[in-house]
Scaffold this motif. Structure first.
Motif, PDB file in Angstrom:
ATOM      1  N   PHE A  89       0.806  -1.219   0.000  1.00  9.68           N
ATOM      2  CA  PHE A  89       0.000   0.000   0.000  1.00  9.68           C
ATOM      3  C   PHE A  89       0.843   1.275   0.000  1.00  9.68           C
ATOM      4  CE2 PHE A  89      -3.234  -2.884   1.906  1.00  9.68           C
ATOM      5  CZ  PHE A  89      -4.275  -2.630   1.018  1.00  9.68           C
ATOM      6  N   ALA A  90       2.138   1.177   0.164  1.00  7.10           N
ATOM      7  CA  ALA A  90       2.988   2.353   0.330  1.00  7.10           C
ATOM      8  C   ALA A  90       2.850   3.320  -0.849  1.00  7.10           C
ATOM      9  CB  ALA A  90       4.445   1.932   0.486  1.00  7.10           C
ATOM     10  N   GLY A  91       2.459   4.554  -0.549  1.00 10.45           N
ATOM     11  CA  GLY A  91       2.326   5.589  -1.560  1.00 10.45           C
ATOM     12  C   GLY A  91       1.125   5.449  -2.470  1.00 10.45           C
ATOM     13  N   LYS A  92       0.229   4.485  -2.200  1.00  7.14           N
ATOM     14  CA  LYS A  92      -0.902   4.201  -3.086  1.00  7.14           C
ATOM     15  C   LYS A  92      -2.161   5.002  -2.704  1.00  7.14           C
ATOM     16  CE  LYS A  92       1.388   0.834  -5.179  1.00  7.14           C
ATOM     17  NZ  LYS A  92       1.035  -0.567  -4.932  1.00  7.14           N
ATOM     18  N   GLU A  93      -3.019   5.194  -3.697  1.00  2.65           N
ATOM     19  CA  GLU A  93      -4.358   5.740  -3.473  1.00  2.65           C
ATOM     20  C   GLU A  93      -5.335   4.562  -3.483  1.00  2.65           C
ATOM     21  OE1 GLU A  93      -5.261   9.869  -4.854  1.00  2.65           O
ATOM     22  OE2 GLU A  93      -3.857   9.293  -6.436  1.00  2.65           O
ATOM     23  N   VAL A  94      -6.131   4.458  -2.418  1.00  2.00           N
ATOM     24  CA  VAL A  94      -6.904   3.247  -2.156  1.00  2.00           C
ATOM     25  C   VAL A  94      -8.388   3.582  -2.034  1.00  2.00           C
ATOM     26  CG1 VAL A  94      -7.224   1.302  -0.568  1.00  2.00           C
ATOM     27  CG2 VAL A  94      -4.933   2.265  -0.926  1.00  2.00           C
ATOM     28  N   LEU A  95      -9.233   2.741  -2.616  1.00  2.65           N
ATOM     29  CA  LEU A  95     -10.684   2.831  -2.481  1.00  2.65           C
ATOM     30  C   LEU A  95     -11.189   1.563  -1.806  1.00  2.65           C
ATOM     31  CD1 LEU A  95     -13.509   4.060  -3.166  1.00  2.65           C
ATOM     32  CD2 LEU A  95     -13.348   2.846  -5.365  1.00  2.65           C
ATOM     33  N   ASP A  96     -11.981   1.719  -0.738  1.00  2.00           N
ATOM     34  CA  ASP A  96     -12.592   0.590  -0.037  1.00  2.00           C
ATOM     35  C   ASP A  96     -14.102   0.661  -0.241  1.00  2.00           C
ATOM     36  OD1 ASP A  96     -13.530  -1.357   1.695  1.00  2.00           O
ATOM     37  OD2 ASP A  96     -12.362  -0.684   3.422  1.00  2.00           O
ATOM     38  N   LEU A  97     -14.645  -0.321  -0.958  1.00  2.00           N
ATOM     39  CA  LEU A  97     -16.075  -0.377  -1.265  1.00  2.00           C
ATOM     40  C   LEU A  97     -16.811  -1.152  -0.180  1.00  2.00           C
ATOM     41  CD1 LEU A  97     -15.758  -1.258  -5.063  1.00  2.00           C
ATOM     42  CD2 LEU A  97     -16.302   0.988  -4.083  1.00  2.00           C
ATOM     43  N   ALA A 105      -4.731  -0.025   5.554  1.00  2.00           N
ATOM     44  CA  ALA A 105      -4.026   0.503   4.390  1.00  2.00           C
ATOM     45  C   ALA A 105      -3.256   1.773   4.755  1.00  2.00           C
ATOM     46  CB  ALA A 105      -5.016   0.791   3.256  1.00  2.00           C
ATOM     47  N   ASP A 106      -3.873   2.630   5.548  1.00  2.00           N
ATOM     48  CA  ASP A 106      -3.209   3.845   6.010  1.00  2.00           C
ATOM     49  C   ASP A 106      -1.969   3.507   6.834  1.00  2.00           C
ATOM     50  OD1 ASP A 106      -3.191   6.830   6.662  1.00  2.00           O
ATOM     51  OD2 ASP A 106      -3.398   5.975   8.667  1.00  2.00           O
ATOM     52  N   GLY A 107      -2.104   2.522   7.701  1.00  2.00           N
ATOM     53  CA  GLY A 107      -0.978   2.108   8.532  1.00  2.00           C
ATOM     54  C   GLY A 107       0.156   1.487   7.747  1.00  2.00           C
ATOM     55  N   GLN A 108      -0.165   1.015   6.531  1.00  2.00           N
ATOM     56  CA  GLN A 108       0.867   0.421   5.664  1.00  2.00           C
ATOM     57  C   GLN A 108       1.438   1.437   4.687  1.00  2.00           C
ATOM     58  OE1 GLN A 108       1.972  -2.943   5.952  1.00  2.00           O
ATOM     59  NE2 GLN A 108       0.846  -2.621   7.854  1.00  2.00           N
ATOM     60  N   GLY A 109       1.119   2.711   4.906  1.00  2.00           N
ATOM     61  CA  GLY A 109       1.760   3.751   4.117  1.00  2.00           C
ATOM     62  C   GLY A 109       0.980   4.287   2.938  1.00  2.00           C
ATOM     63  N   ALA A 110      -0.319   3.975   2.830  1.00  2.00           N
ATOM     64  CA  ALA A 110      -1.106   4.506   1.720  1.00  2.00           C
ATOM     65  C   ALA A 110      -1.092   6.038   1.736  1.00  2.00           C
ATOM     66  CB  ALA A 110      -2.540   3.996   1.795  1.00  2.00           C
ATOM     67  N   ARG A 111      -1.067   6.625   0.556  1.00  2.00           N
ATOM     68  CA  ARG A 111      -1.037   8.091   0.458  1.00  2.00           C
ATOM     69  C   ARG A 111      -2.412   8.689   0.722  1.00  2.00           C
ATOM     70  NH1 ARG A 111      -1.160  11.679  -4.100  1.00  2.00           N
ATOM     71  NH2 ARG A 111      -1.136   9.929  -5.553  1.00  2.00           N
ATOM     72  N   ARG A 112      -3.464   7.995   0.253  1.00  2.00           N
ATOM     73  CA  ARG A 112      -4.835   8.461   0.463  1.00  2.00           C
ATOM     74  C   ARG A 112      -5.760   7.248   0.456  1.00  2.00           C
ATOM     75  NH1 ARG A 112      -9.485  10.335  -2.699  1.00  2.00           N
ATOM     76  NH2 ARG A 112      -8.462   9.661  -4.629  1.00  2.00           N
ATOM     77  N   VAL A 113      -6.741   7.246   1.335  1.00  2.00           N
ATOM     78  CA  VAL A 113      -7.704   6.150   1.405  1.00  2.00           C
ATOM     79  C   VAL A 113      -9.109   6.738   1.434  1.00  2.00           C
ATOM     80  CG1 VAL A 113      -8.471   4.098   2.634  1.00  2.00           C
ATOM     81  CG2 VAL A 113      -6.058   4.782   2.751  1.00  2.00           C
ATOM     82  N   LEU A 114      -9.970   6.259   0.555  1.00  2.00           N
ATOM     83  CA  LEU A 114     -11.381   6.645   0.544  1.00  2.00           C
ATOM     84  C   LEU A 114     -12.212   5.419   0.881  1.00  2.00           C
ATOM     85  CD1 LEU A 114     -13.762   8.553  -0.005  1.00  2.00           C
ATOM     86  CD2 LEU A 114     -13.573   7.927  -2.437  1.00  2.00           C
ATOM     87  N   GLY A 115     -12.953   5.480   1.976  1.00  2.00           N
ATOM     88  CA  GLY A 115     -13.860   4.410   2.350  1.00  2.00           C
ATOM     89  C   GLY A 115     -15.288   4.815   2.070  1.00  2.00           C
ATOM     90  N   THR A 116     -16.035   3.975   1.372  1.00  2.00           N
ATOM     91  CA  THR A 116     -17.429   4.286   1.048  1.00  2.00           C
ATOM     92  C   THR A 116     -18.346   3.211   1.621  1.00  2.00           C
ATOM     93  OG1 THR A 116     -17.501   3.073  -1.065  1.00  2.00           O
ATOM     94  CG2 THR A 116     -16.656   5.343  -1.105  1.00  2.00           C
ATOM     95  N   ASP A 117     -19.520   3.630   2.047  1.00  2.00           N
ATOM     96  CA  ASP A 117     -20.500   2.688   2.573  1.00  2.00           C
ATOM     97  C   ASP A 117     -21.884   3.329   2.461  1.00  2.00           C
ATOM     98  OD1 ASP A 117     -20.045   0.012   4.525  1.00  2.00           O
ATOM     99  OD2 ASP A 117     -22.018   0.937   4.654  1.00  2.00           O
ATOM    100  N   ILE A 118     -22.895   2.498   2.293  1.00  2.00           N
ATOM    101  CA  ILE A 118     -24.260   3.000   2.208  1.00  2.00           C
ATOM    102  C   ILE A 118     -24.818   3.374   3.579  1.00  2.00           C
ATOM    103  CG2 ILE A 118     -25.402   0.746   2.446  1.00  2.00           C
ATOM    104  CD1 ILE A 118     -27.357   1.630   0.249  1.00  2.00           C
ATOM    105  N   SER A 119     -24.192   2.863   4.640  1.00  2.00           N
ATOM    106  CA  SER A 119     -24.732   3.010   5.994  1.00  2.00           C
ATOM    107  C   SER A 119     -24.126   4.208   6.734  1.00  2.00           C
ATOM    108  CB  SER A 119     -24.464   1.732   6.800  1.00  2.00           C
ATOM    109  OG  SER A 119     -24.674   1.958   8.175  1.00  2.00           O
ATOM    110  N   ARG A 120     -24.985   5.097   7.182  1.00  2.00           N
ATOM    111  CA  ARG A 120     -24.520   6.230   7.987  1.00  2.00           C
ATOM    112  C   ARG A 120     -23.980   5.760   9.318  1.00  2.00           C
ATOM    113  NH1 ARG A 120     -26.524   8.603  12.137  1.00  2.00           N
ATOM    114  NH2 ARG A 120     -28.537   7.563  11.900  1.00  2.00           N
TER     115      ARG A 120
END
Length: 244
Positions: free
Chosen positions: A41-49, A60-75
């Motif tokens: 994940f180092a330096g990567k942009e990540v999407l979690d569906l 992913a953030d803890g493994q060095g991801a540059r940006r992580v976007l998490g999406t979910d239908i549930s508030r």
């Protein structure tokens, strides 16, 4: 209308008591095998569906991801994810994954944990993920195994003494909606065959890196219900790659 049972207070409270909700990734029987499939994940942009509580986002953030976007239908899921997150590199967005739109080549990695079996139309989502990934990008996801989803009820057959006889598999090639019982509540899920899971990825342009029919690890098999998980597959893990 896309189903969102996780914002139902009763259902959400039941979900919050599960081991995977209380203990995080280490409380999930499939985590160690899924972890082995994840890319660097180092330096990567990540999407979690279907990110839920955001466990995989924070990993992913803890493994060095540059940006992580998490999406979910549930508030409610996202409210909990935000409470557990203290990294500015992680963003959460409320949306059904089928409704998401991103420019081509927006991400290096797309992950999804036990969410795609809630999606009615799998093919257009896979095609979207292929477009959203940069060349060489990874798509890694887990779903409930087709053997587990085929019959629909997702429960064992029992004898007159309440002992497990076997797990029913029926209507395997009849894909589509199933009414499952999960946490004592009725939930709509979608059954599709192993062929459909794989052929759709291939037809979209992905190369399959790995496929795992997950088993609970040895040190978790003494937990209630875990030993029985060796009698039939419950989880399917797939790692695919967009060619360069």
């Amino acid at each position: 209308m896309k189903e969102n049972r996780y914002d139902d207070p009763v259902f959400f409270e039941k979900y919050s008591q599960m081991d995977r909700s209380r203990k995080g990734l280490e409380g999930a029987g499939e985590w160690r095998e899924l972890k082995a499939l994840l890319p660097d994940f180092a330096g990567k942009e990540v999407l979690d569906l279907g990110c839920g509580y955001g466990w995989h986002c924070r990993y992913a953030d803890g493994q060095g991801a540059r940006r992580v976007l998490g999406t979910d239908i549930s508030r409610k899921m996202l409210d909990t994810a935000r409470e557990k997150t203290d990294s500015a590199r992680i963003e959460y967005r409320q949306a059904a994954m089928e409704d998401l739109s991103f420019p081509d080549s927006s991400f290096d990695v797309v992950i999804s944990s036990l969410a795609l079996h809630y999606v009615r139309d799998y093919r257009p989502l896979v095609e979207n993920v292929f477009r959203w990934l940069r060349p060489g990008g990874d798509f890694v996801f887990s779903v409930e195994h087709p053997v587990f989803t085929a019959y629909g009820t997702q429960d064992w057959l029992y004898d007159s003494n309440g002992e497990i006889l076997c797990f029913p598999v029926d209507r395997y090639f009849e894909e589509g909606e199933r009414i499952a019982t999960f946490l004592g509540e009725q939930v709509i899920k979608y059954h599709r065959t192993l062929t459909t899971y794989l052929q759709t990825l291939w037809q979209a342009g992905f190369a399959i890196r790995s496929l795992v029919e997950s088993q609970p690890p040895e040190d978790m098999r003494s937990l209630p219900g875990m030993k029985e998980e060796l009698r039939r597959p419950m989880m399917l893990l797939i790692a695919a790659k967009k060619p360069l």
